[in-house]
Design a protein around this motif. Structure first.
Motif, PDB file in Angstrom:
ATOM      1  N   TYR A 142       3.855   2.915   5.558  1.00  0.00           N
ATOM      2  CA  TYR A 142       5.234   1.922   5.782  1.00  0.00           C
ATOM      3  C   TYR A 142       6.180   2.467   4.793  1.00  0.00           C
ATOM      4  O   TYR A 142       5.966   2.340   3.441  1.00  0.00           O
ATOM      5  N   LYS A 183       8.956  -3.955   1.535  1.00  0.00           N
ATOM      6  CA  LYS A 183       8.019  -4.989   1.439  1.00  0.00           C
ATOM      7  C   LYS A 183       6.841  -4.274   0.669  1.00  0.00           C
ATOM      8  O   LYS A 183       6.541  -3.174   0.701  1.00  0.00           O
ATOM      9  N   SER A 221       2.746  -4.711   4.348  1.00  0.00           N
ATOM     10  CA  SER A 221       2.627  -5.270   5.744  1.00  0.00           C
ATOM     11  C   SER A 221       1.289  -5.319   6.578  1.00  0.00           C
ATOM     12  O   SER A 221       0.726  -4.273   6.538  1.00  0.00           O
ATOM     13  N   ASP A 256       6.234  -2.171  11.601  1.00  0.00           N
ATOM     14  CA  ASP A 256       6.702  -1.792  10.400  1.00  0.00           C
ATOM     15  C   ASP A 256       6.549  -0.227  10.007  1.00  0.00           C
ATOM     16  O   ASP A 256       7.276   0.327   9.341  1.00  0.00           O
TER      17      ASP A 256
END
Length: 125
Positions: free
Chosen positions: A99, A103, A106, A111
């Protein structure tokens, strides 16, 4: 071109252990959150575990918590999934993914940008 590749799957008896490895080429894996997902026959691909870029944060699906451990060695561009106390219901194709977003980790399949081809894990009873 980025390529992600899993290895380490196989056939194991219930209660046994396996360690899956995931390497990335064409990109520094340390720049990405990594995740493991699995897909059993006839079922959707589901989240198993995720780890942050530096390896200090990890999260697990309830079904594997306490039995599986995700880790990474950024110097080797490799992420691992140590699977202990395996159960027949852990049988699935296991996928590693990267990813690239913002973030810290995840759970969301959508994602993830880069995926490996998967490695089969079969647990016999």
């Amino acid at each position: 071109q980025v390529q992600v590749a899993e290895s380490g799957g196989g056939l194991v008896q219930a209660g046994g252990s396996l360690r899956l490895s995931c390497t990335a080429s064409g990109r520094a894996f340390s720049a990405d959150v990594a995740g493991w997902f699995r897909q059993a026959p006839g079922k959707e691909r589901v989240f198993v575990a995720t780890i942050s870029r530096g390896g200090n944060l990890s999260r697990y699906a309830d079904s594997v918590k306490g039995r599986f451990t995700i880790s990474r060695d950024n110097a080797k561009n490799t992420v691992y999934l140590q699977m202990n106390s395996l159960k027949p219901e852990d049988t699935a194709v296991y996928y590693c993914a990267a990813y690239t977003g913002s973030k810290p980790y995840s759970f969301q399949r959508d994602d993830y940008t880069y995926w490996g081809q998967g490695t089969q894990v079969t647990v016999s009873s």
